[in-house]
Design an enzyme around this catalytic site. Sequence first.
Site, PDB file in Angstrom:
ATOM      1  N   HIS A   7       6.502 -63.293  27.044  1.00 49.91           N
ATOM      2  CA  HIS A   7       6.491 -63.882  25.708  1.00 49.91           C
ATOM      3  C   HIS A   7       7.772 -64.667  25.513  1.00 49.91           C
ATOM      4  O   HIS A   7       8.823 -64.258  25.994  1.00 49.91           O
ATOM      5  CB  HIS A   7       6.381 -62.791  24.629  1.00 49.91           C
ATOM      6  CG  HIS A   7       5.889 -63.306  23.327  1.00 49.91           C
ATOM      7  ND1 HIS A   7       6.725 -63.895  22.413  1.00 49.91           N
ATOM      8  CD2 HIS A   7       4.641 -63.360  22.812  1.00 49.91           C
ATOM      9  CE1 HIS A   7       6.000 -64.269  21.379  1.00 49.91           C
ATOM     10  NE2 HIS A   7       4.741 -63.976  21.588  1.00 49.91           N
ATOM     11  N   HIS A  25      -1.565 -69.455  24.953  1.00 49.39           N
ATOM     12  CA  HIS A  25      -1.402 -68.950  23.570  1.00 49.39           C
ATOM     13  C   HIS A  25      -2.585 -68.024  23.278  1.00 49.39           C
ATOM     14  O   HIS A  25      -2.787 -67.045  23.982  1.00 49.39           O
ATOM     15  CB  HIS A  25      -1.297 -70.180  22.649  1.00 49.39           C
ATOM     16  CG  HIS A  25      -0.888 -69.923  21.240  1.00 49.39           C
ATOM     17  ND1 HIS A  25      -0.427 -68.726  20.780  1.00 49.39           N
ATOM     18  CD2 HIS A  25      -0.868 -70.753  20.146  1.00 49.39           C
ATOM     19  CE1 HIS A  25      -0.143 -68.810  19.488  1.00 49.39           C
ATOM     20  NE2 HIS A  25      -0.406 -70.030  19.078  1.00 49.39           N
ATOM     21  N   ASP A  30      -2.105 -59.857  23.839  1.00 54.98           N
ATOM     22  CA  ASP A  30      -3.375 -60.229  24.449  1.00 54.98           C
ATOM     23  C   ASP A  30      -3.774 -59.340  25.626  1.00 54.98           C
ATOM     24  O   ASP A  30      -4.884 -59.452  26.132  1.00 54.98           O
ATOM     25  CB  ASP A  30      -3.318 -61.690  24.929  1.00 54.98           C
ATOM     26  CG  ASP A  30      -3.309 -62.649  23.763  1.00 54.98           C
ATOM     27  OD1 ASP A  30      -4.062 -62.405  22.815  1.00 54.98           O
ATOM     28  OD2 ASP A  30      -2.549 -63.632  23.799  1.00 54.98           O
TER      29      ASP A  30
HETATM   30  N1  CMC Z   1       3.321 -63.863  34.967  1.00 58.78           N
HETATM   31  C1  CMC Z   1       4.218 -64.127  35.931  1.00 58.78           C
HETATM   32  N2  CMC Z   1       5.410 -64.714  35.712  1.00 58.78           N
HETATM   33  C2  CMC Z   1       5.697 -65.030  34.451  1.00 58.78           C
HETATM   34  C3  CMC Z   1       4.819 -64.786  33.388  1.00 58.78           C
HETATM   35  C4  CMC Z   1       3.593 -64.178  33.686  1.00 58.78           C
HETATM   36  N3  CMC Z   1       2.702 -63.899  32.727  1.00 58.78           N
HETATM   37  N4  CMC Z   1       5.372 -65.213  32.232  1.00 58.78           N
HETATM   38  C5  CMC Z   1       6.565 -65.735  32.567  1.00 58.78           C
HETATM   39  N5  CMC Z   1       6.767 -65.615  33.912  1.00 58.78           N
HETATM   40  C6  CMC Z   1       7.970 -66.003  34.661  1.00 58.78           C
HETATM   41  C7  CMC Z   1       8.065 -67.512  34.729  1.00 58.78           C
HETATM   42  O1  CMC Z   1       7.416 -67.985  35.893  1.00 58.78           O
HETATM   43  C8  CMC Z   1       9.561 -67.705  34.786  1.00 58.78           C
HETATM   44  O2  CMC Z   1       9.996 -67.357  36.101  1.00 58.78           O
HETATM   45  P1  CMC Z   1      11.232 -68.179  36.781  1.00 58.78           P
HETATM   46  O3  CMC Z   1      12.421 -67.840  35.915  1.00 58.78           O
HETATM   47  O4  CMC Z   1      11.316 -67.655  38.162  1.00 58.78           O
HETATM   48  O5  CMC Z   1      10.861 -69.627  36.709  1.00 58.78           O
HETATM   49  C9  CMC Z   1      10.091 -66.614  33.862  1.00 58.78           C
HETATM   50  O6  CMC Z   1       9.089 -65.587  33.893  1.00 58.78           O
HETATM   51  C10 CMC Z   1      10.315 -67.078  32.439  1.00 58.78           C
HETATM   52  O7  CMC Z   1       9.078 -67.559  31.919  1.00 58.78           O
HETATM   53  P2  CMC Z   1       8.899 -68.870  31.060  1.00 58.78           P
HETATM   54  O8  CMC Z   1       7.632 -69.542  31.496  1.00 58.78           O
HETATM   55  O9  CMC Z   1      10.154 -69.660  31.055  1.00 58.78           O
HETATM   56  O10 CMC Z   1       8.703 -68.231  29.631  1.00 58.78           O
HETATM   57  P3  CMC Z   1       8.164 -68.990  28.357  1.00 58.78           P
HETATM   58  O11 CMC Z   1       8.867 -68.385  27.211  1.00 58.78           O
HETATM   59  O12 CMC Z   1       8.241 -70.464  28.511  1.00 58.78           O
HETATM   60  O13 CMC Z   1       6.607 -68.620  28.354  1.00 58.78           O
HETATM   61  C11 CMC Z   1       4.581 -67.506  27.979  1.00 58.78           C
HETATM   62  C12 CMC Z   1       6.057 -67.630  27.574  1.00 58.78           C
HETATM   63  C13 CMC Z   1       3.890 -66.525  27.036  1.00 58.78           C
HETATM   64  C14 CMC Z   1       3.880 -68.861  27.846  1.00 58.78           C
HETATM   65  C15 CMC Z   1       4.507 -66.996  29.436  1.00 58.78           C
HETATM   66  O14 CMC Z   1       5.119 -65.726  29.526  1.00 58.78           O
HETATM   67  C16 CMC Z   1       3.088 -66.942  29.960  1.00 58.78           C
HETATM   68  O15 CMC Z   1       2.579 -67.930  30.443  1.00 58.78           O
HETATM   69  N6  CMC Z   1       2.403 -65.743  29.866  1.00 58.78           N
HETATM   70  C17 CMC Z   1       1.023 -65.639  30.247  1.00 58.78           C
HETATM   71  C18 CMC Z   1       0.129 -66.165  29.140  1.00 58.78           C
HETATM   72  C19 CMC Z   1       0.067 -65.203  27.977  1.00 58.78           C
HETATM   73  O16 CMC Z   1      -0.111 -64.003  28.128  1.00 58.78           O
HETATM   74  N7  CMC Z   1       0.149 -65.769  26.761  1.00 58.78           N
HETATM   75  C20 CMC Z   1       0.017 -65.004  25.516  1.00 58.78           C
HETATM   76  C21 CMC Z   1       1.294 -64.970  24.736  1.00 58.78           C
HETATM   77  S1  CMC Z   1       1.244 -63.728  23.427  1.00 58.78           S
HETATM   78  C22 CMC Z   1       0.069 -64.309  22.298  1.00 58.78           C
HETATM   79  C23 CMC Z   1       0.545 -65.455  21.543  1.00 58.78           C
HETATM   80  O17 CMC Z   1       1.310 -65.246  20.591  1.00 58.78           O
HETATM   81  O18 CMC Z   1       0.151 -66.573  21.873  1.00 58.78           O
END
Ligand code: CMC
Length: 446
Positions: A324, A285, A380
């Site tokens: 996201h 986050h 971010d």
């Molecule tokens: N790098 C590589 N792969 C990713 C990433 C990433 N940053 N984000 C998602 N994926 C992949 C994930 O592994 C999954 O792949 P698969 O379908 O093969 O299993 C797919 O994309 C879908 O991702 P998810 O984890 O199901 O997506 P989510 O909605 O649960 O997670 C998130 C959203 C923001 C937690 C995630 O994208 C992430 O961990 N990003 C990196 C951390 C980050 O930048 N966070 C800041 C968010 S914006 C500021 C805020 O509002 O907090």
Amino acid sequence: MTPPKPGSLVSSETPAEARRETLTVIDNRTGKQYELAIKDDTIRPLDLRKIKTHDFEFGMMSYDPAFGNTASCISKITFIDGDKGILRYRGYSIEELAEKSNYLETAYLILHGELPTPAQLTDWGYHITHHTFIHESIKKFLDGFHYDAHPMGMLISTVAALSTFYPDARDIFDPESRRKQTYRLIGKMPTLAAFAYRHSLGMPFVYPDNELSYCGNFLNMLFRTTELKYRPNPTLERALDILFILHADHEQNCSSTAMRGVGSSHVDPYSATAAATAALYGPLHGGANEQVLRMLLEIGSVGNVPAYVKRVKAGEKLLMGFGHRVYKNYDPRAKIVKHIAYEVFDVMGRNPLIDIALECERIALEDDYFITRRLYPNVDFYTGLIYQSMGFPMTMFPVLFAIPRTSGWIAQWQEMLLDPEQKISRPRQIYSGYDLRGYVTLDHRS
Ligand code: CMC
């Protein structure tokens, strides 16, 4: 006929005369048919409870880990269209607010629903400015932290501690009390953050200067040394102000959900804000901005980007600052942030890590892994580069997210309190543990 696979959809056109705002569900275990009301493209999971195979059963629930497709509230504060990359506070686009507004005015808008009149804005600014001082005893808490304590840890603790100074904050249904805690929280967050920073440097605390703007005063409390009067650089002051506008609210994210969930127990707003700040601290986050910079430093050079992206695709790493839950398009905040980065570089010099970031973005936006998963830079991705150029240590980055998000948290908290449909937050579970078993005395356990 082969029955449809669980989870798959079967659709056929309903004749126009038979159309109504309901969802018909057939329980294939019993053959019974149920009609569930649809409102705002949503069904109420409580309506599912009438679906049961026997009268004595509890009834059906919905299972939605991480609330991937569950609305927990009806809100008028922030609108996001993740597919189109749209973000609006109270109907105003983030782009227009970033261009024309300032953080305090935007905070007023988020909290009150309308832009302030000139008199309201003056009054609002006056009250926030006159609540920036913190009780001297807070300094004693800060003194107890190690010099290398993470400032988010210090912020969480000191915000929670504020509740002990303001017992009137427990009167959460008194609008006057809520107004006062709002002034205090928005006014004091920068002071707590700046004092935490100064403590980590072993520098004396700098008290608020009421003649400066919200961001100008924050920069003063952080960076003033021997000057009699601190004068913030106007470009940096405005850049920070825009970043604060962009971070002010983001509807039902992890920390707002923490604020609403903890606040739903009717605890005071300082304790709920401490919980929200803790939620924001996590690297998925608000802690992501810090992690992006650590990642760029780890990558080290533009030439190393392809190898790093390969590791991301192999599932060894996340590309921090990408992806996201809601945006499946370029985060509109990230576009504005990228622009601000260059304005800050014009004053402070170009941050060499920007080239690594741009290369990560270029490769990712052309790569199938990121395209198919619709992963784009989020807010971010570029903020850390700006903060670093402005002289902030990495550990302060999530703190710089928490300060402006406070207005959004309070707005979400207040909306939750005044919503007659809301109750104490309490999800259900599907129990998958042991059935009843007998206690085994210690001498019989192997
Ligand atoms: N790098 C590589 N792969 C990713 C990433 C990433 N940053 N984000 C998602 N994926 C992949 C994930 O592994 C999954 O792949 P698969 O379908 O093969 O299993 C797919 O994309 C879908 O991702 P998810 O984890 O199901 O997506 P989510 O909605 O649960 O997670 C998130 C959203 C923001 C937690 C995630 O994208 C992430 O961990 N990003 C990196 C951390 C980050 O930048 N966070 C800041 C968010 S914006 C500021 C805020 O509002 O907090």
